[in-house]
Design a protein around this motif. Structure first.
Motif, short mmCIF file in Angstrom:
data_model
loop_
_atom_site.label_atom_id
_atom_site.label_comp_id
_atom_site.label_asym_id
_atom_site.label_seq_id
_atom_site.Cartn_x
_atom_site.Cartn_y
_atom_site.Cartn_z
N ILE A 1 39.31 45.00 43.61
CA ILE A 1 37.99 44.88 44.24
C ILE A 1 37.65 43.40 44.41
O ILE A 1 38.24 42.55 43.74
N THR B 1 38.14 48.70 39.09
CA THR B 1 39.60 48.70 39.26
C THR B 1 40.28 49.52 38.17
O THR B 1 41.19 50.30 38.44
N GLY C 1 39.12 34.32 42.31
CA GLY C 1 39.37 35.64 42.92
C GLY C 1 39.30 35.59 44.43
O GLY C 1 40.17 36.09 45.14
N GLN D 1 32.56 37.46 51.13
CA GLN D 1 32.77 37.10 49.72
C GLN D 1 33.08 35.61 49.59
O GLN D 1 32.51 34.91 48.76
N GLN E 1 30.71 32.34 39.73
CA GLN E 1 30.00 33.51 40.31
C GLN E 1 29.20 34.20 39.22
O GLN E 1 29.31 35.41 39.02
N LYS F 1 26.40 43.82 36.29
CA LYS F 1 27.51 44.44 35.54
C LYS F 1 27.03 44.83 34.15
O LYS F 1 27.29 45.92 33.66
#
Ligand code: F6P
Length: 549
Positions: free
Chosen positions: A160, A221, A275, A357, A505, A512
């Protein structure tokens, strides 16, 4: 102690050049592109730059020579050259996470020497590339067999964010170069639909899963990976099958082993690869299986060419620097809040999503490297759709709405699928849109067409909408690398001006954490009292009630 060499001198708003730009904007802010083009009939040739295989026409931006001079001065004042050197030399420019941001090492040439903590990382990069190449070749050639001896026909990438968007975007972009007799799919969302739709018509005995996760801890994931494991074993019914049907790309060896993947089938990358900057690390394994080693290395050389251009071209001819500075001008001075990215190339349909992103996780920040408020708007909202589809949906707002939407138009001179007149029609639309956005249609023009006065305001186009046009010869793996690197470095340039950390980030963490708290409250209806605001609590209770009816 934090490295202060990246934040030289006064804060952005206090810089003389910034104040000069504010004053300059008062003078020329309303100047129309019609005027700018009539003042300099060669403007469309002057305000262009070419480098690393791409051509940038930035003449349809609302800038004068003085605007450009001041923006280039601002880049110098803000230490952009030092920021670039710091990135290329592996310094910890991701200051809040105390890490280098060294994606440029992923596409370095053999023999280059780039150190992190005193160790040259280029040989490690090449060792993983060779491992990827050997594995890709064995899958592509049919040598890598599933547990029951069947050839692998389906490759599913599970990841992801940066562990998904790059692979998906590159797969779509390079479909022409890919193995059409194999099936490639991508699962990212924790929504079970993503998993079910990606697997429903596939045979586990012919399916290979690539579990991509830098941390190997990401909830979405791992949930998808365990569902894939169960799906696979429900047919093959032998735990040992996991080693033939699952490989991993990660920095977390323990996590990978715990899942049951053979460490020999793990492809590593490093904490100095962010990422969203990882599509050319081992995260690109699905891309390499799809397009083959040679094409993959060509893509890396495209990235590298743009890296070298960014590092060495004078700023006045440097594509990423110019695009970054123009984004600052449009965002901070003209008040635009977004950038529409409009590829006139169907294969780039996921490019805007990829850039979302890249741009917004990088530059959606409110404090500087020193932790002070930035004081100006940062990170514009990147979005877009392939042309010509967008023309028949949201372009109305861009032409006649009250908002300013700067656009990047991306086009190719040679089609990958020549069909009759299609390509000329496609490109005619691209050129027409940039012309219409810049020059509009005046009251006088409308009057001469015989439009009745009551209708004239509705048919009037103000124009003066800024656009960049990026042209390349043809969409190849190399050109895709050039394009992605162009945006990476443009985003870097913007971050350097704002003096923010473009490589952390933290903004994704709160959601989360809260989700972790709510999960047991959904799964266990006897969970202790719900400690939430009245809205969240009522939503949870309603969900539980309707779910269990
Ligand atoms: O959304 C936050 C984030 O950390 C992204 O930066 C990253 O690309 C994504 O999650 C996936 O992380 P991982 O590769 O560790 O699973």
């Amino acid at each position: 102690m934090r490295d202060t060499t990246l934040t030289p001198g006064p804060r952005l708003l206090e810089r003389l050049t910034w104040q000069e730009l504010v004053a300059h904007h008062k003078l020329i802010g309303d100047l129309h592109l019609r005027q700018l083009f009539s003042d300099d009939p060669q403007r469309g040739e002057h305000l262009t730059a070419e480098g690393a295989g791409l051509y940038l026409d930035y003449s349809k931006n609302r800038v004068t020579d003085e605007t450009l001079r001041l923006l280039l001065q601002l880049a110098d004042d803000c230490g952009l050259p030092a920021h670039i050197d710091a990135m290329f030399s592996g310094r910890n420019i991701n200051t809040s996470e105390k890490r280098a941001a060294l994606h440029i090492a992923l596409r370095a040439q053999v023999g280059e020497h780039i150190e992190v903590d005193g160790v040259d990382v280029v040989p490690q990069v090449y060792a993983v590339l060779d491992q990827m190449a050997a594995f890709s070749e064995s899958v592509r050639s049919g040598k890598w067999l599933g547990y029951t001896g069947r050839v692998i026909r389906n490759v599913i990438n599970i990841g992801i964010g940066g562990s998904d968007l790059g692979p998906v975007m590159a797969y779509d972009a390079l479909l022409q170069y890919s193995r059409r007799d194999m099936c490639f799919r991508f699962i990212s969302n924790v929504d079970g639909t993503d998993f079910v739709e990606a697997t429903r018509d596939l045979d586990p005995e012919e399916t290979l899963f690539i579990i991509c996760s830098k941390t190997f801890k990401t909830q979405e994931t791992l949930t998808n990976a365990y569902s894939a494991r169960a799906w696979c074993l429900s047919t093959i019914k032998d735990e040992r099958a996991v080693q033939r049907h699952f490989v991993a790309v990660s920095t977390n060896t323990d996590g990978v082993e715990k899942f049951g993947i053979d460490p020999a089938n793990m492809f590593v990358f490093w904490d100095w690869v962010g990422g969203r900057y990882s599509m050319d690390s081992a995260i690109g394994l699905s891309t390499m299986i799809a397009i083959g080693e040679q094409n993959y290395r060509a893509m890396l050389s495209g990235f590298h060419a743009m890296d070298m251009h960014f590092r060495s071209a004078p700023f006045a001819q440097n594509l990423p620097v110019l695009m970054g500075l123009l984004a600052i001008w449009n965002n901070n001075f003209l008040g635009a809040e977004t950038v529409a990215v409009l590829p006139y190339e169907q294969y780039l349909k996921r490019f805007p999503a990829y850039l979302q992103q890249l741009a917004m996780e990088s530059n959606g920040k409110h404090v500087t490297l020193d932790g002070d408020p930035v004081g100006v708007m940062t990170g514009p909202i990147y979005w877009g759709e392939p042309g010509t589809n967008g023309q028949h949906s949201f372009f109305q707002l861009m032409h006649q709405g009250t908002r300013l939407v700067p656009c990047d138009f991306i086009g190719f001179c040679q089609p990958l699928n020549p069909v009759g007149r299609h390509h000329d029609l496609l490109m005619a639309n691209l050129f027409a849109q940039t012309e219409a956005l810049a020059f509009g249609k005046t009251q006088e023009q409308i009057a001469t067409e015989g439009t009745p006065p009551w209708l004239a305001p509705h048919r009037m186009f103000e124009g003066n909408r800024p656009t960049n046009t990026i042209l390349a010869e043809r969409l190849t793996p190399e050109v895709l690398g050039q394009l992605v690197a162009l945006y990476e470095h443009s985003i870097f340039t913007q971050g350097a001006i704002w003096q923010i950390d473009s490589f952390d980030q933290w903004g994704v963490e709160l959601g989360k954490d809260l989700a972790q708290r709510i999960i047991p409250e959904l799964e266990d209806v006897d969970a202790p009292k719900l400690e939430h605001d009245s809205s969240t609590k009522a939503l949870i209770l309603r969900y539980r009630r309707l779910r269990d009816e």
